[in-house]
Structures are given as structure tokens and as C-alpha cells.
Design an enzyme around this catalytic site. Sequence first.
Site, short mmCIF file in Angstrom:
data_model
loop_
_atom_site.label_atom_id
_atom_site.label_comp_id
_atom_site.label_asym_id
_atom_site.label_seq_id
_atom_site.Cartn_x
_atom_site.Cartn_y
_atom_site.Cartn_z
N CYS A 110 0.89 -1.09 -0.01
CA CYS A 110 0.07 0.01 0.00
C CYS A 110 0.78 1.27 0.09
O CYS A 110 0.42 2.46 -0.02
CB CYS A 110 -1.02 0.08 1.20
SG CYS A 110 -2.07 -1.52 1.05
N HIS B 61 -2.17 7.92 6.27
CA HIS B 61 -2.55 6.73 5.62
C HIS B 61 -4.11 6.44 6.07
O HIS B 61 -4.68 5.92 5.28
CB HIS B 61 -1.49 5.55 6.14
CG HIS B 61 -1.46 4.42 5.15
ND1 HIS B 61 -1.44 4.19 3.86
CD2 HIS B 61 -1.61 3.12 5.68
CE1 HIS B 61 -1.50 3.08 3.61
NE2 HIS B 61 -1.66 2.33 4.48
N GLU C 228 0.24 4.91 13.37
CA GLU C 228 0.48 6.25 12.44
C GLU C 228 0.76 7.53 13.41
O GLU C 228 1.51 8.36 13.15
CB GLU C 228 -0.57 6.29 11.42
CG GLU C 228 -0.24 7.51 10.59
CD GLU C 228 -1.05 7.75 9.07
OE1 GLU C 228 -0.56 8.59 8.30
OE2 GLU C 228 -1.84 6.95 9.22
N LYS D 65 -9.34 8.05 2.61
CA LYS D 65 -9.86 7.03 2.71
C LYS D 65 -11.27 6.74 3.26
O LYS D 65 -11.98 5.99 3.20
CB LYS D 65 -8.99 5.71 3.38
CG LYS D 65 -7.60 5.65 2.61
CD LYS D 65 -6.71 4.58 3.28
CE LYS D 65 -5.39 4.31 2.53
NZ LYS D 65 -4.58 5.66 2.61
N HIS E 91 -9.88 2.21 0.92
CA HIS E 91 -8.31 1.82 0.80
C HIS E 91 -7.97 1.32 -0.67
O HIS E 91 -8.28 0.36 -1.21
CB HIS E 91 -7.65 0.66 1.80
CG HIS E 91 -6.25 0.93 1.91
ND1 HIS E 91 -5.29 1.74 0.95
CD2 HIS E 91 -5.56 0.02 2.78
CE1 HIS E 91 -4.38 1.25 1.59
NE2 HIS E 91 -4.22 0.33 2.52
N PHE F 181 1.93 -3.34 3.73
CA PHE F 181 2.56 -4.78 4.51
C PHE F 181 4.20 -5.07 4.19
O PHE F 181 4.68 -4.48 2.94
CB PHE F 181 1.70 -5.85 3.66
CG PHE F 181 0.39 -5.86 4.37
CD1 PHE F 181 -0.19 -5.15 5.30
CD2 PHE F 181 -0.59 -6.83 3.90
CE1 PHE F 181 -1.49 -5.30 5.79
CE2 PHE F 181 -1.73 -7.06 4.32
CZ PHE F 181 -2.32 -6.20 5.28
#
Length: 412
Positions: free
Chosen positions: A162, A302, A313, A335, A340, A400
Site C-alpha cells: 500500500c 494513511h 501512525e 480513505k 483503501h 505490508f
Amino acid sequence: MKRVFVTGMGAITPNAVGIEDFTTALKEGRNGIGLTTLFDTTNFTVKISGEVKNFNPELYVNKKDAKRHDRYTVFALAAARMAAEQAKLTEKNFDPEMAGVIVSTGIGGISFFEKEHQTYLSSGPSRVSPFLVPMMICNIASGCIAMEYGLNGPNFSIVSACASSLHAIGESYLKIAQGECDIMMCGGAEAALTPLTTAGFAKMKALSTRNDEPEKASRAFDKDRDGFVMGEGAGVIVLESEESALKRGSTILAEIKGYGASADAHHLTAPHPEGVGAAKAVKRALKLNDFPIDKIDYINTHGTSTPLGDIAEMKALKLVFGEEGLKKPVINATKSMIGHLLGAAGGVGTIATVIQMKNSFIHPNRNLDNVDPELAGYNFAPNHSIEQNIDAALVDAFGFGGQNACLLITKA
């Protein structure tokens, strides 16, 4: 290092097609999340997603080519056309040897891969399409964009889950800043709303199961968040050196001032709980041009709406800004409206940031009804847009594998 400017943008998202429509959608806080229609979700625990709507591929790609591309590549080509037209790359008034492409994806052509795998199982290897490999590989969108516009410079795809498209923009920025290129088309595209991908994320318990209220499912920083909502789309931008922009008479939309990348080196899928790796990416973005931290007005996070991710975050940002310093910039998550977009998330987040910067507003953080008590006291955007000047902003993207990216953008 050379100055680098944004001179073109193109976006395909679950709540808008095109920059003008996306601008309106952001101001309105338009929801792009609903029940999944691309496949039968009867046996799935997750029945919601952010699907792209009202998209006609033949406006951007000829009918024959559209059939030879996976959905993610068509999104990439469409967003690239918008960006190229705005930046006037279609006029061919540049040195093709000094113009490149890094358009990334997290998963690539998974839709066509799944269909062809079923064909293989039911009918054997002789029935598999000869287009399978070029339709599924992650670098093909970059290759197709280069062919479309005659860009002979560096051409590849960065796959970092991502964080893919923000890494693409950051690395493109460095290629121009360091004099390797004059122009870069960069960003990302994703179209992974498929049965297998959805099943995989659902099995990880990563996705929201708020199936009865899809529009309320993506709720970054809210105490009742229960996972992210998978979306699809593309965000592609044109970056250009100052010399090139002046020579070609390009319209300057914003300036890229810094980029940082780092690794958590911690866990396969979970972020470092204290945000240590992410903080390093943010610090590097600021340090590259020694940008004053107190000048940051806005952070496009994010903000996936996962219980662990949102906390990590904010801890990362606190490590950079300090407890009191982090109370100044306005913080939101795009988002919350579109879900996402995985590998395309950073590209779309960058475009959303430039749009807000140019139009002096902060878009809503949808569904932030009750801020998580662990995150109380920060300047989160409310459930409605606000008028505010933005001179400098950060964009975060994490993937990830613990792969982190941060971009620093300033008003031109």
C-alpha cells in the site's frame, strides 16, 4: 538538487472520475463506498467495497486495447491521459530520453489472473489466454503509458503493497531532483476487488464487516473502526523540473519538497506498535531540504481505519512533531470517503492534497463521530469540509512488510 513541480494530475476513484469531479467530491465529502457488485458476495463475510462507478474505458483507451488490458491497467491509462493532457505532454514538446514512468501497483492484474486460472482448471492449458502474462504483471501499466506518450526514460514499477504509488512518486521526484530526468509520469493503479483477494483480506480480519452501513464503514481514527474498506482506482501525476516547466510553459500546481522511505523491519503485516519506522520516513522527508516542521499545515494520513494502524501512525507523527507540535496541523484521511485503494492509495492521497492546497479547503474526515480516546486532542478534520489555507503538507503511505513512505508538498 533541482526544484520539482506537479504539472498534471489524473484520478479515478470510487467517488469521482476526473480531477474536476474529484475536487467536488472532496469538498462535499461524497461517499464512494457501497455493497460490492463486481462479484457475488453471498458466501463472504465482507460484502462492501469502494467500486469505481460511471467509468467508460473507451473514453481513454480504444475498445480493442481495453480488452487486452486488466482493469487496473485501464485505470492507469485513463488517469495518465488526464495527467498528460493537463501537463500538455500530448504536444510532444519535450526530450523523450529525459522523460520516464514509474506507475505502480500493489497486486497487479489479479482479476484476469483469477479468471484465467478458472479457465485452466475447467478447460486445460490450451484454453489459457495468450494475454495472461502481460495482463497480470505489475509493470505493464508503466510500459503501456510509455508506449502511449513516447517516453524513453526510466520505466518500471515499484511494488511495496500500500506504499507502492507514494514510493513511485518519491523515487520519480529524486530522479528529477538529481538531474537524471526532466519529466516523470508517476503514481499507481489498483483493481483488486476480486473474490480471492477479498477472501484473503477478510480471512486476515483486516476488513470492515459493517455490511449493513457501507457508507459508515471507513472511519479513520474513530473509536468504533473495525478495519479498512477495499477500494479501486488510480492516481497519476506528472512531475517536472523547474527548467522543463518554464521551457514548456507548464501550469505549476504544487512543488514536491521532500521524500522519505524506511522499513519497520518488524512484522509481516502489522505496523511497528510505536510507529518507529514510519517516523523515520517522515523525518527523512523533512530533512531532505531541511524543511521547518512548524510550517506543516496539513497531513494526509494513511488512515486506513484499522485498530492497530491508526494508532501506530499517530504515534509515529508524535515522535516527529512532539505532543504539542502535532496539535497544529489539520489531519484527515481521504480513505474515509473512498476506502483503501491499496497500491494506488498514495497517488490518490497526493492528488487530494494538491487539490486541497490549490483550493484552500480541508476535506471532511467522514464518520469520525467519536475520536478514539487514545487519539484525543489532535486537530482532526470534522465531518464537513472547512476553508483553510495550506502552504505545506505531508502525505503518508505504509505497506505490508513494514514499508513506509512520506512525501512533503508545498504550495507553488
